[in-house]
Design a protein around this motif. Structure first.
Motif, PDB file in Angstrom:
ATOM      1  N   TYR B  65      -1.692  -8.856  -0.771  1.00 59.51           N
ATOM      2  CA  TYR B  65      -2.061  -7.440  -0.723  1.00 59.51           C
ATOM      3  C   TYR B  65      -2.533  -6.977  -2.107  1.00 59.51           C
ATOM      4  O   TYR B  65      -1.839  -6.216  -2.783  1.00 59.51           O
ATOM      5  N   THR B  67      -4.709  -4.883  -3.074  1.00 55.67           N
ATOM      6  CA  THR B  67      -4.875  -3.436  -3.230  1.00 55.67           C
ATOM      7  C   THR B  67      -3.543  -2.776  -3.545  1.00 55.67           C
ATOM      8  O   THR B  67      -3.445  -1.921  -4.426  1.00 55.67           O
ATOM      9  N   LEU B  68      -2.518  -3.189  -2.803  1.00 55.46           N
ATOM     10  CA  LEU B  68      -1.194  -2.613  -3.010  1.00 55.46           C
ATOM     11  C   LEU B  68      -0.699  -2.910  -4.417  1.00 55.46           C
ATOM     12  O   LEU B  68      -0.217  -2.024  -5.138  1.00 55.46           O
ATOM     13  N   LEU B 234      -0.836   4.120  -5.899  1.00 59.43           N
ATOM     14  CA  LEU B 234       0.182   3.703  -4.934  1.00 59.43           C
ATOM     15  C   LEU B 234      -0.047   4.345  -3.565  1.00 59.43           C
ATOM     16  O   LEU B 234      -0.062   3.659  -2.538  1.00 59.43           O
ATOM     17  N   ALA B 237      -3.255   3.180  -1.817  1.00 60.68           N
ATOM     18  CA  ALA B 237      -3.086   1.812  -1.325  1.00 60.68           C
ATOM     19  C   ALA B 237      -2.260   1.813  -0.046  1.00 60.68           C
ATOM     20  O   ALA B 237      -2.579   1.116   0.922  1.00 60.68           O
ATOM     21  N   MET B 238      -1.217   2.646  -0.037  1.00 62.48           N
ATOM     22  CA  MET B 238      -0.359   2.749   1.137  1.00 62.48           C
ATOM     23  C   MET B 238      -1.157   3.259   2.327  1.00 62.48           C
ATOM     24  O   MET B 238      -1.044   2.745   3.442  1.00 62.48           O
ATOM     25  N   LEU B 241      -3.534   0.604   3.523  1.00 62.33           N
ATOM     26  CA  LEU B 241      -2.780  -0.474   4.148  1.00 62.33           C
ATOM     27  C   LEU B 241      -2.313  -0.063   5.535  1.00 62.33           C
ATOM     28  O   LEU B 241      -2.218  -0.890   6.445  1.00 62.33           O
ATOM     29  N   SER B 249       3.043  -1.259   5.355  1.00 66.73           N
ATOM     30  CA  SER B 249       2.780   0.046   4.764  1.00 66.73           C
ATOM     31  C   SER B 249       3.957   0.990   4.988  1.00 66.73           C
ATOM     32  O   SER B 249       4.330   1.749   4.094  1.00 66.73           O
ATOM     33  N   VAL B 252       6.619   0.017   2.551  1.00 63.82           N
ATOM     34  CA  VAL B 252       6.316   0.513   1.205  1.00 63.82           C
ATOM     35  C   VAL B 252       6.605   2.010   1.121  1.00 63.82           C
ATOM     36  O   VAL B 252       7.171   2.496   0.139  1.00 63.82           O
TER      37      VAL B 252
END
Lengths: 273, 290
Positions: B65, B67-68, B234, B237-238, B241, B249, B252
């Motif tokens: 991941y 991006t995360l 953050l 990205a969440m 996702l 997601s 997270v």
């Protein structure tokens, strides 16, 4: 002091001016009123109406529930764990929630979500679950999850300002609990209560993250429409429309906040903060 | 009389626990829903800790991941920068205003509380030309690598956190006698930098800490500006996702909520310990009523 004012001018005052002035500038840089015509479009009027209703309902409901919670917490020991726990939790939900809050709801109320299955067990059908994504049902419910906590944070100082002596004085003079709330605590708290409700209203009006993460189709409320206009690459001149819509929001918020400032001055007469 | 007192006390306790229990249930349900959702086994059958195992494996997260991973790193960087700029901007200004130009106090307060009335979404509309201009200059001086960095968002975030940090620092400044302290230091031969660094700052420790904690929590939770400027942090990205891998997601999201809660919970202990405690508050109220 100079750096401070320079900084806030660049990053706060100029942006605000850009919005206000830009709403009246055409694509050629000449003053015009044509951008404002976007504000007369049915789609915008509908979004504005829905935004206002959503904010008003969640503000009032949040204020009532939040003030009850605030009073309940204020009777606990000020240094106790309960109060710290509740205020921290509320701080998180009020300021931080956003995307995560929307996820919590899709996870709970989705087709196989925990709450959906619980509700089904007691005989309540969730239907298609699509209600969650509608502005006047799901969105309202989710908004309460940051409105109630915000109310607690804003209103707690006011409730804690109630002096026990006032209650004792009421009792000495023969008043009942009802008299105390009706004649003493109620009138003292009322300006703070209304002020906090107004703050909740502007908070709901400007919220973007939760709605964006929850609603994937259409833009039922104004912040989402502004976001759409900003990120639109198809239509030209959308920047100016975004500015006009942003101006409309500034006007509404400014009106509400002026009222808030007046009430706040009145509230601070009795409550020392 | 004392019987009545005890009765009121008892009734308050029942009311308190009743309300707190109900509201806790109301708030806990969706969180429970999140936990349930993330521990679901493949195909929605049974229980499995797979999601959490994946998330705990930092190496796998970084490769699977990106991006995360990038969002978390960016958000941490943004938080640190925002705190630094906010403190540099606010602490000297507010101290100086309190000492030298008390007339400007109202103005500073007004400016600091202004972001409460300008919705973040409106700020985005107004900030986009500013950022275009800023990026242009940065590219001219430092090249694209620096001018395209997401970290520049922290300059806008400082504005967002102004009202909260202003209140925290203002409460701290109120609880100490800045004038006497600085005059004492000056008469002993200290220059202004020494006064700031060795006298004012240590006395403001808990106020500065709580302002910083609030800033960190707000920056980690920021979505509107980053998303509309098409930057990754953050929350963005969440959000992205959430469209591809729901379980991760949601997990997270839960972690971020719990983490923010822990920050604020820790802060509630810092804020009341030390010089911001009951004694100073009592002294202050006496001074104000005198």
């Amino acid at each position: 002091m100079l750096p401070f004012f320079a900084y806030t001018t660049v990053f706060l005052l100029i942006p605000t001016l850009v919005v206000v002035v830009g709403a009246f500038l055409g694509a050629d840089g000449r003053p015009t009123l044509s951008n404002l015509s976007a504000l007369g479009e049915p789609s915008f009027l509908k979004a504005m109406r829905q935004s206002l209703v959503l904010s008003a309902v969640t503000a009032v409901a949040g204020a009532v529930l939040g003030s009850l919670l605030a009073y309940a917490v204020s009777t606990a020991s000020p240094t106790g764990v309960l109060k710290r726990f509740v205020t921290s939790l509320c701080g998180v939900l009020a300021q931080f929630g956003g995307v995560a809050l929307a996820f919590a709801f899709t996870a709970s109320f989705g087709a196989t979500g925990l709450l959906t299955s619980w509700l089904a067990r007691v005989g309540v059908e969730n239907g298609s679950g699509l209600w969650l994504y509608e502005w006047d049902k799901g969105l309202m419910l989710v908004y309460l999850y940051f409105q109630v906590p915000l109310m607690l944070i804003v209103f707690l100082p006011a409730v804690e300002g109630l002096k026990p002596q006032w209650r004792e004085a009421t009792e000495t003079l023969g008043g009942t609990t009802w008299t105390y709330w009706r004649r003493v605590a109620g009138p003292i708290l009322l300006p703070s209560f209304i002020g906090a409700t107004l703050l909740l209203f502007t908070n709901a009006l400007s919220a973007y993250a939760t709605a964006r993460a929850l609603v994937s189709q259409g833009s039922p409320i104004v912040p989402l429409q502004i976001g759409d206009a900003l990120s639109s690459e198809v239509l030209l001149g959308q920047q100016a429309v975004a500015k006009a819509m942003a101006l409309a929001m500034i006007v509404v918020v400014a009106l509400v906040m002026t009222l808030y400032a007046v009430l706040d001055r009145r509230a601070s007469r009795w409550l020392v903060r | 009389m004392s019987g009545q007192r005890a009765r009121i006390r008892r009734r308050q306790r029942t009311f308190r626990w009743g309300v707190v229990t109900l509201v806790s249930a109301f708030f806990a349900l969706p969180l429970l829903g999140m936990l349930d959702f993330t521990t679901r086994g493949p195909g929605g059958v049974g229980r499995s800790g797979q999601t959490w195992r994946t998330l705990a494996d930092f190496g796998a997260v970084a490769t699977d991941y990106p991006t995360l991973n990038d969002g978390v790193v960016t958000s941490v960087g943004l938080a640190v920068l925002t705190v630094a700029v906010m403190l540099l901007l606010l602490v000297p200004t507010m101290t100086w205003v309190r000492l030298r130009v008390p007339r400007a106090q109202r103005l500073v307060e007004f400016v600091c509380l202004l972001p409460l009335t300008v919705p973040a979404i409106v700020l985005v509309v107004g900030l986009s030309p500013i950022y275009t201009w800023l990026t242009g200059w940065l590219r001219y001086f430092f090249g694209t690598a620096i001018s395209e960095s997401t970290l520049w968002l922290s300059l806008a975030y400082v504005v967002l956190v102004l009202p909260y940090s202003y209140r925290a620092i203002d409460a701290g400044l109120r609880s100490i006698d800045v004038r006497t302290l600085s005059e004492a230091a000056r008469s002993l031969g200290a220059g202004w930098p020494t006064v700031m660094w060795r006298i004012i700052l240590p006395n403001l420790r808990s106020a500065v800490l709580s302002a910083s904690f609030l800033t960190v929590a707000l920056v980690l939770g920021e979505f509107t500006i980053a998303n509309l400027f098409s930057r990754n942090n953050l929350q963005v990205a969440m959000y992205l996702l959430g469209k591809s891998d729901a379980q991760i997601s949601v997990a997270v999201g839960l972690v971020s909520l719990v983490f923010a809660f822990l920050i604020l919970f820790a802060m509630s202990f810092v804020g009341s310990a030390g010089q911001g405690g009951a004694l100073t508050r009592r002294l202050r109220s006496r001074k104000e009523s005198a």
